[in-house]
Design a protein around this motif. Structure first.
Motif, PDB file in Angstrom:
ATOM      1  N   GLU A 193       0.870  -1.301   0.115  1.00 38.76           N
ATOM      2  CA  GLU A 193       0.055  -0.032  -0.014  1.00 38.76           C
ATOM      3  C   GLU A 193       0.691   1.295   0.066  1.00 38.76           C
ATOM      4  OE1 GLU A 193      -3.274   2.268   2.665  1.00 38.76           O
ATOM      5  OE2 GLU A 193      -2.304   0.722   3.598  1.00 38.76           O
ATOM      6  N   VAL A 194       1.852   1.190   0.851  1.00 44.02           N
ATOM      7  CA  VAL A 194       2.898   2.240   0.875  1.00 44.02           C
ATOM      8  C   VAL A 194       3.353   2.661  -0.652  1.00 44.02           C
ATOM      9  CG1 VAL A 194       4.979   3.275   1.851  1.00 44.02           C
ATOM     10  CG2 VAL A 194       3.353   2.137   3.355  1.00 44.02           C
ATOM     11  N   ILE A 195       4.105   1.384  -1.034  1.00 44.18           N
ATOM     12  CA  ILE A 195       4.592   1.712  -2.564  1.00 44.18           C
ATOM     13  C   ILE A 195       3.793   2.183  -3.569  1.00 44.18           C
ATOM     14  CG2 ILE A 195       5.495   0.116  -4.134  1.00 44.18           C
ATOM     15  CD1 ILE A 195       6.665  -1.701  -2.227  1.00 44.18           C
ATOM     16  N   ALA A 196       2.374   1.710  -3.431  1.00 47.94           N
ATOM     17  CA  ALA A 196       1.405   2.106  -4.520  1.00 47.94           C
ATOM     18  C   ALA A 196       1.252   3.524  -4.310  1.00 47.94           C
ATOM     19  CB  ALA A 196      -0.005   1.301  -4.293  1.00 47.94           C
ATOM     20  N   MET A 236       1.679   6.804  -6.453  1.00 55.37           N
ATOM     21  CA  MET A 236       0.293   7.795  -6.891  1.00 55.37           C
ATOM     22  C   MET A 236       0.854   9.065  -6.759  1.00 55.37           C
ATOM     23  SD  MET A 236      -3.150   8.261  -4.652  1.00 55.37           S
ATOM     24  CE  MET A 236      -3.149   6.472  -4.601  1.00 55.37           C
ATOM     25  N   LYS A 237       1.806   9.502  -6.013  1.00 55.14           N
ATOM     26  CA  LYS A 237       2.201  10.824  -6.038  1.00 55.14           C
ATOM     27  C   LYS A 237       3.005  11.140  -7.310  1.00 55.14           C
ATOM     28  CE  LYS A 237       4.664  13.971  -2.859  1.00 55.14           C
ATOM     29  NZ  LYS A 237       3.672  15.039  -2.213  1.00 55.14           N
ATOM     30  N   TYR A 238       3.575  10.269  -8.002  1.00 58.61           N
ATOM     31  CA  TYR A 238       4.170  10.513  -9.266  1.00 58.61           C
ATOM     32  C   TYR A 238       3.587  10.498 -10.623  1.00 58.61           C
ATOM     33  CZ  TYR A 238       8.489  10.378  -6.815  1.00 58.61           C
ATOM     34  OH  TYR A 238       9.568  10.715  -5.787  1.00 58.61           O
ATOM     35  N   GLY A 251       3.705   4.196   7.459  1.00 59.38           N
ATOM     36  CA  GLY A 251       4.522   4.030   6.384  1.00 59.38           C
ATOM     37  C   GLY A 251       4.816   5.077   5.298  1.00 59.38           C
ATOM     38  N   ILE A 252       3.452   5.538   4.992  1.00 59.17           N
ATOM     39  CA  ILE A 252       3.513   6.889   3.950  1.00 59.17           C
ATOM     40  C   ILE A 252       3.995   8.171   4.811  1.00 59.17           C
ATOM     41  CG2 ILE A 252       1.271   7.516   4.242  1.00 59.17           C
ATOM     42  CD1 ILE A 252       3.334   7.332   0.990  1.00 59.17           C
ATOM     43  N   THR A 253       3.665   8.356   6.026  1.00 54.31           N
ATOM     44  CA  THR A 253       3.989   9.335   6.612  1.00 54.31           C
ATOM     45  C   THR A 253       5.645   9.568   6.798  1.00 54.31           C
ATOM     46  OG1 THR A 253       2.047   9.404   7.956  1.00 54.31           O
ATOM     47  CG2 THR A 253       3.960  10.762   9.086  1.00 54.31           C
ATOM     48  N   LEU A 254       6.277   8.378   7.123  1.00 56.23           N
ATOM     49  CA  LEU A 254       7.725   8.210   7.110  1.00 56.23           C
ATOM     50  C   LEU A 254       8.389   8.551   5.916  1.00 56.23           C
ATOM     51  CD1 LEU A 254       8.067   5.370   9.521  1.00 56.23           C
ATOM     52  CD2 LEU A 254       8.573   7.624  10.138  1.00 56.23           C
ATOM     53  N   VAL A 255       7.768   8.039   4.740  1.00 55.51           N
ATOM     54  CA  VAL A 255       8.141   8.418   3.392  1.00 55.51           C
ATOM     55  C   VAL A 255       8.122   9.735   3.263  1.00 55.51           C
ATOM     56  CG1 VAL A 255       7.827   7.828   1.075  1.00 55.51           C
ATOM     57  CG2 VAL A 255       7.816   5.768   2.588  1.00 55.51           C
ATOM     58  N   GLY A 256       7.131  10.293   3.383  1.00 57.51           N
ATOM     59  CA  GLY A 256       6.831  11.826   3.029  1.00 57.51           C
ATOM     60  C   GLY A 256       7.837  12.514   3.960  1.00 57.51           C
ATOM     61  N   THR A 257       8.114  11.958   5.322  1.00 54.13           N
ATOM     62  CA  THR A 257       8.963  13.130   5.918  1.00 54.13           C
ATOM     63  C   THR A 257      10.517  12.818   5.271  1.00 54.13           C
ATOM     64  OG1 THR A 257       7.499  12.716   7.876  1.00 54.13           O
ATOM     65  CG2 THR A 257      10.080  13.267   8.294  1.00 54.13           C
ATOM     66  N   PHE A 258      11.122  11.662   5.054  1.00 59.79           N
ATOM     67  CA  PHE A 258      12.369  11.257   4.701  1.00 59.79           C
ATOM     68  C   PHE A 258      12.707  11.373   3.226  1.00 59.79           C
ATOM     69  CE2 PHE A 258      11.964   9.207   8.754  1.00 59.79           C
ATOM     70  CZ  PHE A 258      13.094   9.956   9.427  1.00 59.79           C
ATOM     71  N   TRP A 259      11.794  11.209   2.236  1.00 62.24           N
ATOM     72  CA  TRP A 259      11.805  11.234   0.880  1.00 62.24           C
ATOM     73  C   TRP A 259      11.047  12.231   0.124  1.00 62.24           C
ATOM     74  CZ3 TRP A 259      10.975   6.055  -2.342  1.00 62.24           C
ATOM     75  CH2 TRP A 259      11.233   6.370  -3.765  1.00 62.24           C
ATOM     76  N   PHE A 260      10.133  12.794   0.760  1.00 63.15           N
ATOM     77  CA  PHE A 260       9.555  13.910   0.231  1.00 63.15           C
ATOM     78  C   PHE A 260       9.625  15.284   0.903  1.00 63.15           C
ATOM     79  CE2 PHE A 260       6.781  10.547  -1.589  1.00 63.15           C
ATOM     80  CZ  PHE A 260       7.108  10.585  -2.709  1.00 63.15           C
TER      81      PHE A 260
END
Length: 104
Positions: free
Chosen positions: A13-16, A20-22, A69-78
């Motif tokens: 779900e996090v990967i998808a 989606m952001k892209y 997961g998506i919050t951590l990705v948003g924080t560190f990746w985005f």
């Protein structure tokens, strides 16, 4: 095995969601394919886990993994900002997921 499927569903779900952001309409095909396949696989794994676990527990764990997961990705990746209140809220979600795992 069932909990592994549920974790896999959450990760997918996090990967998808990252894909989606892209997605830019239908101009970028790869993110659209990754997103579509990712959500299909995520739902398949979630549905498989629901054959053994109760729907409420499975869905809560799945959404918890996705949210954290998506919050951590948003924080560190985005490079999105994360405030103290959000961290506390995510920790409460994590405690809820752990509690559900221990009592299921």
């Amino acid at each position: 095995m069932v909990w592994g499927l549920l974790v896999l569903a959450g990760i997918e779900e996090v990967i998808a969601t990252i894909a989606m952001k892209y997605v830019n309409g239908t101009k970028k095909k790869l993110p659209l394919v990754v997103m579509t396949v990712g959500f299909i696989f995520s739902f398949y794994c979630l549905a498989s886990a629901m054959q053994v676990l109760t729907a409420g527990v499975a869905y809560a764990v799945w959404t918890g993994i996705g949210s954290i997961g998506i919050t951590l990705v948003g924080t560190f990746w985005f490079k999105e900002k994360l405030h103290l209140s959000q961290i506390i809220s995510l920790l409460l979600i994590l405690l809820g997921v752990i509690g559900l795992k221990m009592t299921a």
